[in-house]
Every structure is written in C-alpha cells, then in structure tokens.
Motif scaffolding. Structure first.
Motif, mmCIF file in Angstrom:
data_model
loop_
_atom_site.group_PDB
_atom_site.id
_atom_site.type_symbol
_atom_site.label_atom_id
_atom_site.label_comp_id
_atom_site.label_asym_id
_atom_site.label_seq_id
_atom_site.Cartn_x
_atom_site.Cartn_y
_atom_site.Cartn_z
ATOM 1 N N UNK A 92 -22.213 -2.983 15.408
ATOM 2 C CA UNK A 92 -21.330 -1.834 15.195
ATOM 3 C C UNK A 92 -21.106 -1.473 13.723
ATOM 4 N N UNK A 93 -20.794 -2.433 12.934
ATOM 5 C CA UNK A 93 -20.524 -2.090 11.544
ATOM 6 C C UNK A 93 -19.887 -3.250 10.805
ATOM 7 N N UNK A 94 -19.413 -2.975 9.568
ATOM 8 C CA UNK A 94 -18.872 -4.032 8.724
ATOM 9 C C UNK A 94 -17.412 -4.295 8.993
ATOM 10 N N UNK A 95 -17.060 -5.581 8.917
ATOM 11 C CA UNK A 95 -15.640 -5.921 8.923
ATOM 12 C C UNK A 95 -15.272 -6.216 7.475
ATOM 13 N N UNK A 96 -14.311 -5.445 6.938
ATOM 14 C CA UNK A 96 -13.888 -5.719 5.564
ATOM 15 C C UNK A 96 -12.402 -6.007 5.549
ATOM 16 N N UNK A 97 -12.027 -6.882 4.644
ATOM 17 C CA UNK A 97 -10.614 -7.211 4.534
ATOM 18 C C UNK A 97 -10.043 -6.456 3.346
ATOM 19 N N UNK A 98 -8.887 -5.825 3.540
ATOM 20 C CA UNK A 98 -8.292 -5.106 2.417
ATOM 21 C C UNK A 98 -6.961 -5.765 2.061
ATOM 22 N N UNK A 99 -6.538 -5.533 0.823
ATOM 23 C CA UNK A 99 -5.195 -5.968 0.459
ATOM 24 C C UNK A 99 -4.229 -4.863 0.840
ATOM 25 N N UNK A 100 -3.212 -5.192 1.597
ATOM 26 C CA UNK A 100 -2.232 -4.133 1.851
ATOM 27 C C UNK A 100 -1.513 -3.879 0.534
ATOM 28 N N UNK A 101 -0.911 -2.730 0.435
ATOM 29 C CA UNK A 101 -0.189 -2.462 -0.792
ATOM 30 C C UNK A 101 -1.050 -1.716 -1.775
ATOM 31 N N UNK A 102 -1.655 -0.624 -1.326
ATOM 32 C CA UNK A 102 -2.368 0.187 -2.306
ATOM 33 C C UNK A 102 -2.300 1.648 -1.890
ATOM 34 N N UNK A 103 -2.341 2.494 -2.875
ATOM 35 C CA UNK A 103 -2.288 3.925 -2.614
ATOM 36 C C UNK A 103 -3.237 4.607 -3.591
#
Ligand SMILES: Nc1ncnc2c1ncn2[C@@H]1O[C@H](COP(=O)(O)OP(=O)(O)OP(=O)(O)O)[C@@H](O)[C@H]1O
Ligand SMILES: [Mg+2]
Lengths: 621, 314
Positions: free
Chosen positions: B37-48
């Motif tokens: 299906x595609x990539x799993x990426x982890x993000x840091x919450x707390x960004x705009x």
C-alpha cells in the motif's frame, strides 16, 4: 453584557455573561419589559469554556499543546468563556421573567432598602454582606470603614462591601437569636462581635462562658485606630463560687431539686419527694443540712431504739434533747422518708454543691452590674456548676424583670429592673432537646414569653439538632455558620427559610461566613462576620503557645542556671530562690537538678568532684 | 437469561475468537501494508506549517419532529467556525415533506425523504464552507467527515466549492473518524491469508501513535481524491483524511498539524471538530421549544405530535 437566558419561572432565572464573572449572593437588576426593573440574587455560579470541555470519553483530557496550536491559528480560547448565574428573584412576580431581558448591576440607591434597613448607629454592625463589593462603591461615607474584615492568613482587611446592620430593636417584635455551626465555624467569634455591639449600645447582658473565652480587653492585632474600642468599663467577669453564688434562702423547692439533680447526674423519685418534704421555707443551707444529718442519724438508729433509749433514761440532758429531736424528726418525716439511704444520697449531692462554694455568695454583684447596663460574663469551675448556677440566675433575673414590668400595671412598688439579654455558647447543654436540665424550663419560658418583658436570648450551639425544639422555633433570627452533620442541616432546613442552594453550601462555608436568616429582614443574607475588635485571651494556637510559653521558659531557666555557674550541687537552695524570683516561677529543687543534668548531657556544662562536693561549671565553646 | 440466547451468544463469541486468533501478527500486517500500500512514517506531533495561518471548521446536524411520514418537520443547521476571532457562520433550514408532496410521487416516501434530507444536509455544510471562504479566506478548511458524501449528495455545490478553493488558495481536508471503506482490505486479504473485513480493521492497532500511512498513488481508490491514514492519538483507532488530488503536496503537513490539534487521550479527532460538532447540534429540547412557540397547539397536536409522546396517555 448580561442577559436572561434559558427558561425562566417567576422565582428563578439564569443569567449569562461572556465577559463578567458572577459573584455568589450579588444582587442584579433585570430590566424586564413587562415587569419593569426586578431584583434578583445570585445563588449559584458556573463558568465554562466551550473550547475546554470536560474531560470525557470522546475527547479525553485536553492538553495544553492542543490549545496552544489552536491559538497559533488564531482561536482565542479565553473569549469562549461563558459565565452563568442562577438567580433567585427577590420581587413577587405573577408571571415568568422575559427571556432575553438585559441584566445590569444595581446602583447603591436601588438596593439600599433591601440591604441596609438601619443606619450604623441604630443597629448592630455585624459584618459585610457577601456579593456587595461592586454595589458598595456608591455607598455613603457613614457606611464605609465600619466593618473591617479578618482572615487568619492575611490579618485585618478593609471592608469590601455593604455592612450588615442588624436591627436589634426589632427584636421586640421578632425576638431571640440562634447561632449555629460546626466546630471552628466561627460561632464564638460571631458571638463576640454581637456582644461587642451590644456593649456599645449598652444593652445589659448575661453571658455564660463555658470556655473562658469571653474577655474583651485584648485588642485584636492590627486593627486601625478608628476601629478600636475600649470595653473595659462595659463588662465584668464573675465566677460562680468565687464572687457570686446562690442565696440558699431564696431557693424554691423546685430550684433545690434542680440544683441537686444537676450536681449528681440524676435523682430518684424518692429522693425528689424527700427533698420536697424536708425543705422548709426560710431554711438556710445550715438548717437544711443539719436537718438531713439528724434525720439520717435518727433513721439509722430506728424509731424503736430511740424510744427505748429515752424510756431507759440515764442520759445527760443534752442527750435527752438530742433524742427528743430525733423522735420529732421521725414522727414528722419517718413515713415520707423511711430510709436513711435516701437522705444520705441527698446529703452527698448537697455537699457537692457546697464544696464549690456556691452557697457562700449571692448574685448581688450581678444585679448591680446589670442595673448599670453592663455585660456580665459568668463562669463556673465546671459545666455543671455553670448550668446549675445559670438556671438559678436566669430565673432570678427574669422574675425580677417580670415583677417590675407587671408592677407597672398593678401599681405595686417593685424595684426597677432593666431589660436584658441572655447569651450562651453550648446552648444545647442549657436547653437540651430530650433530657431534663435545670435551666431548660426557664429558657423555654423566656423563648416564649421573654419578648413581652424585654428579655432576649442569644443561643449558640454546635448541635442545633440537640437544642430543645420549642426554643429553636422561637429564635427569630438564625445565624448559620458552616454545618457538616446532616441531622443538623436537616434541622436548619426545617427551622429557617434557607433555600436548597444555600443549604447545599453550608458544609463548605469558610469560618466566619454565615447565612443570616431573619424574620426581621424577611430573607436570608449571606454575611462575612466582621473582625472582632477584641480577641479571646486564649485565641493563640496551643502549639504556638507551647513554643512561646514553654520552650522559652525552659531556655530561660537554662540561661539563668548557666549564669549561676560554677555552682555546687550541695548548695542549690540559693540558686533555686534566685531563679524562681527572676522567672516568677515555682521550680522545685528536683526540677533544677534535672535541668542541670540536661545541661551536662548536652555538653553545655560539666561535673567535677571537689572537696566541697560536686561542682558544675559551664563549658565555653 | 434464556438458555437459547446464551448458546447463541457463546457461539458468536467462539466464531469471533477464532477469527481474532487467526489474525496475523502486527509485524506481518505492517509488512504487508508497506509492501502493497505505501509508506508508514512517524511524525512528531506539535508542528504547524507556516502557510497555515487560519482554519475554517465545518460541520452540520439535523433533527426532526413529528409522527410519521409525511407529518415530519426536519431541522437543519450547519456551522463554519473561523479561527481568527472565533467567527461563526450558522445556516439554518427546515424541510417539510407535507409542503413538497410532488417530490414524492409513487415511490417509498421514507426513502425519498431520507435522500432529500441527506442532500440538504450535505449542501448546507458545503454552503457554509463557501460562505466562510468568501468572507474570511481561510488557508485550511476542515470538514467533519469524508468527501465522498459531498460528491455523492451535493455534487454541484461541492464542485463549485472545489473551484473556489483553487482560486482562493485554500486547502481542504475531511477528517474521518469511522473509516468505512473496504478497498485496501480487499487488496490485502489474499496475501495475508486472513479475511480482513474492512480498512478500519486492517489498520486498527497496527499503526503506532503518530504514524501516518501514505498510500501510493496507484493504490488510491477514491477518484480525484487523495487519502491519508494515521493514528493521531494514543487510541488504537485509525483516522482517515481526505484531500482533493490537487492538494496532495500539502497532505502530510496538514495531517501533522491536525494531529497537533488532537488531544493525545482522545479517540483521534481534533478537539475543534468536537466543539463544532456540539455547537452545530440541534438538540431535541430546542426542537420542542421551536415547535411549541411557532406552531398552534391544534396543528401541533393534530399533525405532528410524535407517537411515542402519545403513549401512556401523555
Ligand atoms: N468572622 C471571622 N473572620 C475571620 N476569621 C474567623 C471568623 N470567625 C471565625 N474565624 C476563624 O475561625 C476560628 C474558629 O472560630 P470560632 O472559635 O469562633 O469557632 P467556633 O464555631 O466557636 O468553634 P467551636 O464550636 O469549636 O467552639 C477562629 O479562631 C478564627 O481564626
Ligand atoms: Mg466556640
């Protein structure tokens, strides 16, 4: 802007505001198109923010981060606060308030009628009405700075609202005051404030003081000069059995039964009958007691033996007289009082009372003080002494007042006696609900009839539920402090017009805050009792007292002993004298020796053996 | 409880148990997802992202009053809340089949009414969004729910809306709390040797908190749209985010930002959506009050009084 929202009735509405927080108990004016301006009192306040909902299953606890990011895109979280007040309508309406009506704060003149019925010089100035901070800004000078407030952690604070001025003269129509509240809720403090005010008005009062706290000559720390007051000429402290007492010759049978009952817990019916039989009008303590002793002896001997001895003869004349006396006693009382045990039990109780010296004094000093419009603080060595004495005293004063008032109609010449107030803490001991008490009858009588004669009660108790209900029902003004016990809350709900919102707040009231429910004002007012001008002699925290009075005492003793060194254990006498003189104490030799050992143990002193015995000298560091 | 029922429930439980026990491990599932299906990426919450200056949040609700078709009054409300200054656009409408009987020729009235109702609701939400963009010019528009509903029920206005966004440079996203699609599950089912029911089950508990699944272009299944999945909070529930295809380049930034607006302890939707949802809600007591104040009593009683109220002689 404040506005009426939600659904309304004639009695309750909700008022919402975006920018103004409501204060509990504040008065608002509702501008209703139909009814005109209506007044209402805030009874409950809520604030909420739509952006910060309650933590729930759906959104969980809202973290700061989330709110921070909402702010970053321009949401202004604070603007979403809404303040809601539940408001009780004070006017009588016949149809509901119109939803959408604007609401505003009143000007002082609009609420003056409602809040201040009397000028500060005509009433008792008890405290500050809660929720009146804003409206008090337009108050005339005479109402300002007359009720300073007190907070334990912050000391004396300025008056921050409209004063609550109690129209005490209206007590002639709506008599008596009850002061209710749990331990530490502010009853004694409140009673003190009321007594200070009564003293200022020179209303004569009898104050029973079971806790030895009613003294009015220590000024409260930190009160401004214009608020200070010297009460020393307006009150006197008396102690039953020390400077006042019961004049035995003035007792009635009833009094005596009551007194003896109180002195020993309870008495049996046969004892009561015996007292009534044996007590004679005009008896002094001695004549009565001797009669009891003789009768007891006579009953122990027995009628037959007495008769035999008299018949056998050979007795000295005074013996004959004694036995004749015995015989006369047995003839007179032997049927009604057949057992010596009964008489001995009465004697035991009588001696209890006598031992307190209660029969050695009379109430002359109190009569004098009352007539010169003073407050009389009455103490006793124990609660029973105080209750015994109080019943006698109240009865006596009340009947003097009654006789005088009645004489005004009958034209009889009776000595003038002024109206007065009877105040007591722990009132449930003086007029308990279901148990007898020597003072209960007279308190009941005053509760019901006192108004006619100008005799008023101020009864403070932790346990309104234990106070005689006839009495409670007659207390036209009730000052209700923090109350936690549900039985007591139930009694309060029954006996006052306090509403459910207020009842719900009772367990959480701060010390010194009370609801005053009074037939005089016709409503319940939330009041912060003002700072007292004086404090109780033992208002000090017992732990602070320990620090102040005992540690330092001990330290000073050590200092003095160190100063006396070197000293010899064999010659402590002169040291003891000097130390006691200096400290005004009565230390014993043993205590001095102990202190010396303490000093040695802590390394501040050392012991050496010398030809003159053990020598103690200071160790200098 | 009756024995029969007990037996049935027990039976159901054992079937479900068996199914659950057969579920491949999380590792296997993730591997399959990444392969197909595609990539799993982890993000840091707390960004705009800087370009997100303001947002417009859109939701709607309806409620109804009445006994049975056609004696029903439908109430609609949509709300667009604009971040700067907390500005609100409320649209309100009422629909009564009784006054529109020509729409109900010989078909099943209930079904037709439901369709009309869904259309009206979808339209009003889009209309509120259009009004919001015109009035405030938001950089990001967040809808409560996916885009397929608007394409289906409010095709024309939604197209107008998409056009407007393009002109105004606004990016739109639809947040889907209850994923209801099957497409990815279907594609993976055979490879896994396990009958995954739907996309929600496929992802439930498989993504870690703050992980995003960027589905590859050829695997995107909503025509003209671009969908991203993520686990935006501690809760194992996956959330989907619909974008217009043309906004694909912004999708990741936006999902990251939306995760920042999502309380960690929540079920995964941004707090502000919850708020708009409850503000838009037409409560039943509101409906009652409106009906009480504007319909004459005999009309209300005669035509609309709900059956359930009449029971017990109320
Ligand atoms: N009006 C007041 N203003 C400020 N503080 C008060 C006030 N009333 C009481 N307090 C504080 O609460 C304490 C307890 O009050 P108080 O001794 O009057 O309680 P009480 O109700 O008589 O308790 P108890 O039943 O145990 O005798 C006081 O020492 C004082 O610190
Ligand atoms: Mg006390």
């Amino acid at each position: 802007m404040m506005q009426v929202v939600g659904s309304t009735t004639e009695q309750f509405i909700y008022v919402a505001s975006k920018d103004r927080r409501f204060n509990i108990n504040e008065i608002l004016v509702i501008e209703d198109r139909v009814h005109g301006d209506i007044k209402g009192e805030v009874v409950e306040t809520t604030s909420f923010n739509r952006y910060i909902p309650m933590a729930g299953e759906k959104n969980g606890f809202v973290d700061r981060n989330t709110l921070e990011f909402m702010r970053q895109v321009g949401f202004s979280i604070e603007d979403e606060s809404t303040h809601i007040a539940r408001v009780r309508i004070l006017d009588m309406l016949t149809s509901p308030v119109e939803v959408g009506s604007s609401v505003r704060l009143p000007a002082f003149d609009e609420v003056r009628e409602l809040l201040v019925k009397r000028g500060p010089h005509q009433g008792l100035n008890i405290g500050v009405i809660l929720g009146t901070e804003e409206v008090s800004k337009g108050m005339p000078d005479e109402l300002c700075d007359i009720a300073y407030l007190f907070e334990k952690s912050r000391g004396i604070l300025p008056q921050n609202g409209v004063p609550f001025i109690f129209d005490y003269q209206a007590m002639s129509e709506y008599p008596h005051i009850g002061i209710f509240g749990g331990s530490g809720s502010g009853k004694s403090f409140g009673l003190r404030v009321i007594l200070e005010e009564l003293m200022k008005k020179r209303v004569p009062a009898i104050v029973f003081d079971p806790h030895f706290e009613m003294e009015f000559n220590n000024p409260m720390d930190g009160i401004p000069d214009n608020f200070k007051e010297d009460f020393s000429r307006y009150y006197e402290v008396f102690t039953a059995g020390r400077d006042i007492g019961i004049d035995f010759t003035e007792l009635t049978q009833e009094d005596l039964v009551n007194i003896l009952r109180a002195s020993g817990g309870s008495i049996s019916e046969s004892m009561e009958n015996a007292i009534r039989t044996l007590y004679k009008r005009k008896d002094t303590f001695t004549t009565f007691r001797d009669r009891l002793i003789d009768l007891s002896d006579a009953l122990d001997l027995g009628k037959d033996r007495i008769l035999r001895m008299m018949r056998d003869g050979g007795m000295a004349p005074e013996e004959v007289a004694r036995f004749a006396g015995y015989q006369a006693l047995i003839d007179a009382y032997g049927n009604a009082v057949p057992y010596s045990g009964t008489v001995k039990a009465i004697l035991w109780r009588l001696n209890n009372v006598a031992r307190e010296n209660l029969f050695q004094y009379n109430i002359g000093p109190i009569l004098k003080a009352i007539k010169s419009r003073k407050t009389c603080v009455i103490r006793g060595s124990s609660l029973w002494v105080l209750t015994v004495f109080s019943s006698y005293l109240i009865k006596n004063l009340y009947s003097r007042r009654r006789r005088y008032r009645d004489s005004e109609f009958s034209g009889e010449a009776v000595e003038k006696f002024p109206p007065f107030v009877v105040a007591t803490d722990e009132a449930h001991n003086f007029a308990p609900r279901s148990t007898p008490s020597p003072s209960k009858d007279v308190i009941r009588e005053i509760a019901q009839e006192g108004r006619k004669y100008g005799v008023f009660l101020i009864l403070a108790t932790q346990r309104p539920a234990l106070l005689d209900d006839t009495v409670t029902a007659q207390l036209n003004t009730k000052i209700i402090f923090r109350t936690v016990r549900s039985v007591d809350i139930a009694t309060i709900k029954e006996e006052t017009d306090i509403n459910p919102d207020e009842a719900a707040r009772l367990p959480y009231l701060a010390s010194g805050t009370a609801f005053i429910s009074s037939a005089i004002t016709g409503r319940t007012t939330a009041v912060r009792v003002r700072a007292s001008k004086t404090v109780s002699p033992h208002a000090i925290n017992p732990f602070e007292e320990l620090e102040r009075d005992y540690t330092t005492e001990d330290d000073r003793l050590k200092q003095l002993i160190l100063r006396e060194m070197p000293l010899y254990m064999g010659n402590l006498r002169s040291v003891l004298e000097r130390v006691n003189e200096e400290l005004g104490m009565t230390y014993t030799r043993d205590e001095i020796v102990e202190t010396i050992h303490d000093l040695v143990a802590s390394g501040q002193a050392r012991i050496e053996k010398t030809p003159l015995g053990e020598m103690i000298s200071e160790v200098k560091v | 409880m009756e024995d029969g029922l007990k037996e049935i429930l027990k039976g159901i439980n054992s079937i479900l148990r068996e199914k659950r026990d057969a579920k491949p491990s999380k590792m296997v599932m993730r591997q399959a997802i990444e392969d197909k299906l595609g990539n799993i990426v982890r993000v840091n919450p707390g960004s705009k992202a800087d370009w997100i200056k303001s947002i417009l949040v859109v939701d709607g609700s309806f409620n109804s009053y009445g006994s049975s078709f056609p004696y029903i009054i439908n109430f609609f409300r949509s709300l667009a809340l604009f971040s700067s200054g907390n500005e609100r656009i409320f649209l309100n409408d009422i629909y009564m089949p009784l006054l529109d009987m020509e729409s109900f020729q010989d078909e099943d009235g209930e079904d037709v009414m439901k369709d009309i109702r869904d259309r009206r609701m979808a339209e009003m939400e889009v209309e509120a969004a259009i009004e919001g963009i015109k009035r405030f010019g938001a950089s990001l528009v967040v809808f409560d729910g996916g885009f397929l509903r608007y394409e289906d029920k409010a095709k024309d206005v939604f197209e107008d809306y998409r056009e407007l966004c393009r002109e105004a440079g606004a990016v739109s996203v639809g947040v889907i709390e209850e994923i209801g699609t099957f497409d990815m599950a279907r594609k993976l089912r055979d490879g896994l040797g396990y009958p995954v029911e739907d996309d929600r089950e496929l992802l439930f508990g498989v993504l870690e908190p703050y992980e995003i699944l960027e589905v590859r272009d050829e695997m995107q299944f909503k025509r003209g749209l671009y969908t991203v999945f993520a686990r935006p909070s501690m809760h194992p529930n996956p959330v989907a985010y619909d974008f217009f295809e043309e906004d694909k380049g912004r999708a990741l930034e936006i999902v990251r930002f939306l995760i920042s607006l999502t309380p960690a302890e929540s079920r995964g939707i941004p707090l502000i959506l919850d708020i708009v949802d409850s503000e838009a809600k037409i409560r039943s007591d509101e409906v009652e009050a409106l009906v009480d104040s504007f319909l004459d009593k005999d009309i209300k009683e005669g035509l609309f009084r709900p059956q359930r109220d009449r029971r017990f002689g109320l």
